[in-house]
Design an enzyme around this catalytic site. Structure first.
Site, PDB file in Angstrom:
ATOM      1  N   GLU A  15     -25.541  -7.111  46.723  1.00 28.78           N
ATOM      2  CA  GLU A  15     -24.543  -6.132  46.266  1.00 28.78           C
ATOM      3  C   GLU A  15     -25.022  -5.360  45.050  1.00 28.78           C
ATOM      4  O   GLU A  15     -24.374  -5.386  44.005  1.00 28.78           O
ATOM      5  CB  GLU A  15     -23.243  -6.870  45.919  1.00 28.78           C
ATOM      6  CG  GLU A  15     -22.715  -7.789  47.009  1.00 28.78           C
ATOM      7  CD  GLU A  15     -21.535  -8.652  46.539  1.00 28.78           C
ATOM      8  OE1 GLU A  15     -21.249  -8.715  45.326  1.00 28.78           O
ATOM      9  OE2 GLU A  15     -20.911  -9.282  47.406  1.00 28.78           O
ATOM     10  N   GLY A  26     -25.548  -2.452  42.419  1.00 32.77           N
ATOM     11  CA  GLY A  26     -24.854  -1.232  42.017  1.00 32.77           C
ATOM     12  C   GLY A  26     -25.714  -0.463  41.026  1.00 32.77           C
ATOM     13  O   GLY A  26     -26.394   0.499  41.377  1.00 32.77           O
ATOM     14  N   CYS A  49     -10.167  11.636  19.659  1.00 33.85           N
ATOM     15  CA  CYS A  49      -9.597  11.186  18.385  1.00 33.85           C
ATOM     16  C   CYS A  49      -9.572   9.664  18.305  1.00 33.85           C
ATOM     17  O   CYS A  49      -8.507   9.043  18.362  1.00 33.85           O
ATOM     18  CB  CYS A  49      -8.214  11.770  18.216  1.00 33.85           C
ATOM     19  SG  CYS A  49      -8.317  13.536  18.006  1.00 33.85           S
ATOM     20  N   GLU A  50     -10.763   9.093  18.233  1.00 29.48           N
ATOM     21  CA  GLU A  50     -10.914   7.644  18.091  1.00 29.48           C
ATOM     22  C   GLU A  50     -12.195   7.398  17.326  1.00 29.48           C
ATOM     23  O   GLU A  50     -13.228   8.009  17.642  1.00 29.48           O
ATOM     24  CB  GLU A  50     -11.083   6.967  19.469  1.00 29.48           C
ATOM     25  CG  GLU A  50      -9.911   7.067  20.371  1.00 29.48           C
ATOM     26  CD  GLU A  50      -9.228   5.730  20.622  1.00 29.48           C
ATOM     27  OE1 GLU A  50      -9.600   4.717  19.983  1.00 29.48           O
ATOM     28  OE2 GLU A  50      -8.324   5.716  21.454  1.00 29.48           O
ATOM     29  N   ARG A  81     -19.407   3.491  28.199  1.00 30.54           N
ATOM     30  CA  ARG A  81     -20.236   2.309  27.966  1.00 30.54           C
ATOM     31  C   ARG A  81     -20.591   2.072  26.496  1.00 30.54           C
ATOM     32  O   ARG A  81     -20.502   0.945  26.032  1.00 30.54           O
ATOM     33  CB  ARG A  81     -21.503   2.338  28.833  1.00 30.54           C
ATOM     34  CG  ARG A  81     -21.213   2.449  30.332  1.00 30.54           C
ATOM     35  CD  ARG A  81     -22.427   2.181  31.206  1.00 30.54           C
ATOM     36  NE  ARG A  81     -22.805   0.786  31.172  1.00 30.54           N
ATOM     37  CZ  ARG A  81     -23.786   0.290  30.470  1.00 30.54           C
ATOM     38  NH1 ARG A  81     -24.558   1.092  29.745  1.00 30.54           N
ATOM     39  NH2 ARG A  81     -24.042  -0.990  30.466  1.00 30.54           N
TER      40      ARG A  81
HETATM   41  N1  LLP Z   1     -20.880  -7.637  42.995  1.00 34.98           N
HETATM   42  C1  LLP Z   1     -19.842  -8.041  42.237  1.00 34.98           C
HETATM   43  C2  LLP Z   1     -18.973  -9.096  42.728  1.00 34.98           C
HETATM   44  C3  LLP Z   1     -19.640  -7.454  40.969  1.00 34.98           C
HETATM   45  O1  LLP Z   1     -18.630  -7.867  40.212  1.00 34.98           O
HETATM   46  C4  LLP Z   1     -20.511  -6.436  40.518  1.00 34.98           C
HETATM   47  C5  LLP Z   1     -20.304  -5.788  39.228  1.00 34.98           C
HETATM   48  C6  LLP Z   1     -21.573  -6.035  41.371  1.00 34.98           C
HETATM   49  C7  LLP Z   1     -21.733  -6.663  42.592  1.00 34.98           C
HETATM   50  C8  LLP Z   1     -22.537  -4.974  40.996  1.00 34.98           C
HETATM   51  O2  LLP Z   1     -23.275  -5.342  39.876  1.00 34.98           O
HETATM   52  P1  LLP Z   1     -24.520  -4.450  39.397  1.00 34.98           P
HETATM   53  O3  LLP Z   1     -25.597  -4.553  40.434  1.00 34.98           O
HETATM   54  O4  LLP Z   1     -24.045  -3.061  39.224  1.00 34.98           O
HETATM   55  O5  LLP Z   1     -24.907  -5.073  38.110  1.00 34.98           O
HETATM   56  N2  LLP Z   1     -19.003  -1.684  33.691  1.00 34.98           N
HETATM   57  C9  LLP Z   1     -20.090  -2.566  33.346  1.00 34.98           C
HETATM   58  C10 LLP Z   1     -20.599  -3.341  34.530  1.00 34.98           C
HETATM   59  C11 LLP Z   1     -19.530  -4.147  35.224  1.00 34.98           C
HETATM   60  C12 LLP Z   1     -20.039  -4.869  36.446  1.00 34.98           C
HETATM   61  C13 LLP Z   1     -18.938  -5.416  37.260  1.00 34.98           C
HETATM   62  N3  LLP Z   1     -19.334  -6.074  38.452  1.00 34.98           N
HETATM   63  C14 LLP Z   1     -21.200  -1.735  32.699  1.00 34.98           C
HETATM   64  O6  LLP Z   1     -21.025  -0.546  32.535  1.00 34.98           O
HETATM   65  O7  LLP Z   1     -22.218  -2.294  32.308  1.00 34.98           O
END
Ligand code: LLP
Length: 418
Positions: free
Chosen positions: A273, A275, A342-343, A312
């Protein structure tokens, strides 16, 4: 590896000067590189070419439809966490049999929608949820394919906010309780056990936590087999880090080299998975310098992108490189790069040594393709940024800039306030 490089003094997105894009589409502007997206996806696909696998792109990192379409055409599946993400994945033509559905708080409506759509499996995070899926499946007279999300209690050594696989986190089921939960699942009439899932966190820059977590899960898979519970899908989650500053995360092939020998002779399909590692470095945020302000012993570079566009830095104190879109010979300054919100917490960089830029110049905030636009908001009533996809010499808008009308489009005015 990405395709945002300087040619002479100008930053290019593939074969297009970023300055031209900023002038044409305005700022703040997210710019993505088609070639980089494809390359990152293929890095996974090629690494696991010798083993049955499905790459379920984690939509939450970036949900733009054009990016989803492009990944769908490459053969991607989807990792979703809501009905909205399911809608987007299906709309992009991602086949339901390549969609896995995660998250601790799936609602009845969402479960129904996923069952109706025929997703590959629900990644279930609690016994309550398991019973609810069983109940909903019963009312629909179907069987719900599930994996349990198991918490292997491994420290991924990443930022505490994005680490998920340890005992104290809300995610998953403790590995010590796994067998008991699988037995419950096996008893439920409308549940079909098909897999096991783990995800230990995000922005992981070492190989060992991944491999250790998979090893622990494989011990569980073997124990389940002894109880005649067969696992067809091993979902290892996402979490591979990218280079924001000077990190040197492993490549998908580095991880694959360590994992594939552990999987030989197992009749299993590997699911992953990713991202961030697909979209993160495939996108930048372009912003324009509005003002320079000399504070008490501090310089502020005030730009037209704020924490509402890229959250981020404010939320995680995350580092994003910031570089002028057109380089000149200039002195360096130490500055806070801040937005118009405004933060006090509205900053893109703090105490950063950067080139002294002038008003009106464009800056590129690098590595902003993942968790940038998808976490953006219209806070302070700032319309959403536009998004552009570059492919070679061509470029096209893939999301229009928000308008003032968009800000109020869902509002309803009851008679008693008119
Ligand atoms: N699978 C599950 C169950 C997850 O919770 C996540 C991310 C992914 C896959 C994908 O993870 P990746 O390959 O993208 O690391 N907003 C935060 C990151 C939050 C990730 C949440 N879960 C940031 O900007 O660093």
């Amino acid at each position: 590896m990405h395709f945002f490089q300087y040619r002479g003094r100008e930053l290019y997105a593939e074969d297009v000067p970023v300055r031209q894009l900023a002038e044409k589409y305005g700022t703040p502007l997210y710019v993505y590189s088609h070639e980089t997206l494809v390359r990152h996806f293929k890095a996974y696909d090629d690494a696991y070419a010798t083993f049955p696998h499905i790459i379920c792109y984690a939509l939450k990192a970036n949900t733009n439809g054009a990016i989803l379409n492009l990944l769908a055409r490459e053969g991607a599946g989807a990792d979703i966490v809501s009905g909205g993400e399911l809608f987007r994945a299906l709309k992009a033509g991602i086949p339901p049999e390549k969609i896995v559905y995660a998250g601790v708080g799936k609602t009845e409506d969402e479960i129904r929608y996923a069952l109706r759509s025929g997703v590959l499996m629900f990644n279930v995070e609690s016994s309550d949820e398991l019973r609810e899926i069983d109940r909903v499946a019963h009312t629909m007279k179907v069987k719900a394919p599930i994996a349990l999300r198991i918490n292997p209690d491994i420290d991924p050594r990443t930022h505490p906010y994005i680490s998920t696989g340890m005992r104290e986190h809300k995610f998953g089921i403790a590995i010590s309780d796994a067998l008991e939960h699988y037995r419950l699942a096996a008893r439920l009439r409308n549940i079909e056990i098909v897999g096991v899932q783990k995800h230990i966190g995000s922005q992981i820059t070492r190989t060992a936590p991944f491999v250790d977590a998979v090893k622990r899960i494989l011990v569980l898979v073997d124990a389940l087999k002894r109880h005649r519970i067969l696992i067809r899908y091993l979902d290892i989650g996402g979490g591979l880090g990218i280079t924001y500053q000077s990190e040197t995360p492993p490549l998908p092939s580095d991880i694959a080299k360590r994992l594939l020998p552990l999987l030989r002779n197992r009749d299993i399909t590997l699911v992953m998975e990713p991202g961030r590692s697909i979209v993160g470095n495939a996108g930048i945020l372009v912003t324009r310098t509005l003002y320079l302000k000399q504070g008490e012993g501090k310089t502020f570079v005030i730009v037209d992108a704020g924490m509402n566009d890229l959250m981020r830095p404010s939320l995680y104190d995350a580092f994003h490189q910031i570089t002028p879109v057109v380089k000149k010979n200039r002195t360096k300054i130490r500055a806070d790069v801040v937005g118009p919100i405004c933060e006090t917490g509205d900053f893109l960089a703090k105490g950063r040594i950067i080139d002294r830029v002038n008003r009106g110049e464009y800056l590129a905030v690098m590595s902003a393709g993942g968790y940038g636009m998808s976490m953006s908001s219209t806070y302070n009533s700032r319309p959403k940024a536009a998004e552009v996809l570059v492919k070679g010499k061509t470029h096209a808008l893939i999301s229009k800039r928000g308008s003032y009308a968009d800000l109020v489009q869902n509002e309803v005015m009851p008679r008693y306030v008119r």
